[in-house]
Design a protein around this motif. Sequence first.
Motif, PDB file in Angstrom:
ATOM      1  N   VAL A 142      -2.121  -8.215  -7.602  1.00 50.41           N
ATOM      2  CA  VAL A 142      -2.806  -9.171  -6.740  1.00 50.41           C
ATOM      3  C   VAL A 142      -3.571  -8.441  -5.648  1.00 50.41           C
ATOM      4  CG1 VAL A 142      -2.520 -11.165  -5.227  1.00 50.41           C
ATOM      5  CG2 VAL A 142      -0.941 -10.825  -7.130  1.00 50.41           C
ATOM      6  N   CYS A 143      -4.864  -8.712  -5.542  1.00 53.23           N
ATOM      7  CA  CYS A 143      -5.679  -8.044  -4.518  1.00 53.23           C
ATOM      8  C   CYS A 143      -5.608  -8.820  -3.208  1.00 53.23           C
ATOM      9  CB  CYS A 143      -7.122  -7.898  -4.960  1.00 53.23           C
ATOM     10  SG  CYS A 143      -8.143  -7.133  -3.670  1.00 53.23           S
ATOM     11  N   LEU A 144      -5.218  -8.108  -2.164  1.00 50.60           N
ATOM     12  CA  LEU A 144      -5.091  -8.708  -0.839  1.00 50.60           C
ATOM     13  C   LEU A 144      -6.425  -9.123  -0.264  1.00 50.60           C
ATOM     14  CD1 LEU A 144      -2.632  -6.339   1.040  1.00 50.60           C
ATOM     15  CD2 LEU A 144      -2.326  -8.766   0.530  1.00 50.60           C
TER      16      LEU A 144
ATOM     17  N   VAL B  12      -5.045  -3.341  -2.991  1.00 52.67           N
ATOM     18  CA  VAL B  12      -6.489  -3.525  -2.925  1.00 52.67           C
ATOM     19  C   VAL B  12      -7.078  -3.099  -4.255  1.00 52.67           C
ATOM     20  CG1 VAL B  12      -8.582  -2.983  -1.653  1.00 52.67           C
ATOM     21  CG2 VAL B  12      -6.382  -2.960  -0.477  1.00 52.67           C
TER      22      VAL B  12
END
Lengths: 154, 154
Positions: free
Chosen positions: B104-106, B144
């Motif tokens: 999951v990309c912040l 990220v």
Amino acid sequence: METQILTYREVLDRFKKLLKSNNLKYTKQRELILEIIYNNQGHFTPEDIYNLIKQSYPDIRIGIATIYRTLTLLEDANLVTSISFGAKGKKYEFGLGKHHDHLVCLVCGAIEEFYDETIENQQELIAKKHNFKMTNHIMKIVGVCKNCQSKQGS
Amino acid sequence: METQILTYREVLDRFKKLLKSNNLKYTKQRELILEIIYNNQGHFTPEDIYNLIKQSYPDIRIGIATIYRTLTLLEDANLVTSISFGAKGKKYEFGLGKHHDHLVCLVCGAIEEFYDETIENQQELIAKKHNFKMTNHIMKIVGVCKNCQSKQGS
DNA sequence: ATCGATGCAAAAGTTTTGCATATAC
DNA sequence: GTATATGCAAAACTTTTGCATCGAT
């Protein structure tokens, strides 16, 4: 998983330093929130923390908004970490202990902790393979704990 | 991770059978919810699904409550699975595809999927070691993504 | 015709925000 | 004294529930 790496004094110092360097103020409320999380091993909702403080320190005035605001602050600073529970929000725990993951019991809600080197290494590899800069990882094994299995028969 | 194991027809049949055997009714609303999740690869909040249906099928009347009720139903039947996002609720995805975990990309919120045999095996071992009857596991690598790293410089 | 499903609106939770006041520095 | 933090209450969300009506069987 009981071992804290840092004493409370060390943690508090770190928190104070953090506050100072960000022009934030050291308040009794902020200290109590950190203290409750450090001292009570476990996983707490914001409301848990609110109630614990009201109970343990009846003379301190504190509002739920302060709990939320402070938890955000503490989480940003890595002093606490959170674990999500679907729509039911988050639970927080002390963030500077030994890293670990969680086993969550669906029946009684109990949370056990574990640490597994193989998993840790593999996560690094996977992040690398996907060109991901990993800042955190969450692993939960969800199921029925030993206790609850015997209670309901299997 | 694009490969669906089952065709939509097969999934729908399974759903119909499930409904019948539980004395539940087959309705257009229930079908559309399943169809949206099957056809649009991805991860959706209940509201996303609500909006997609309103948009794609302007003639169908549907309420958000039906989305929630149906998602619960589908999740119980393992036709969809969910992934939690802190206090912001859950996202749902089709549940009969190949099992996988998430990156999951912040920054941009993008979700990538991965499958790793070592992790899968290790999870079994850990559950066994803790006498846990594992029904599910969640593993998210948070960080990220490649794209966002280059956009903001690293 | 029956019984479950639906939409809607209200209710219940949870988290956030605005603002006047209090407090750390 | 100044700027930030706080409590409180209101607002904003998200999810659930009650109920009259609709619709699948």
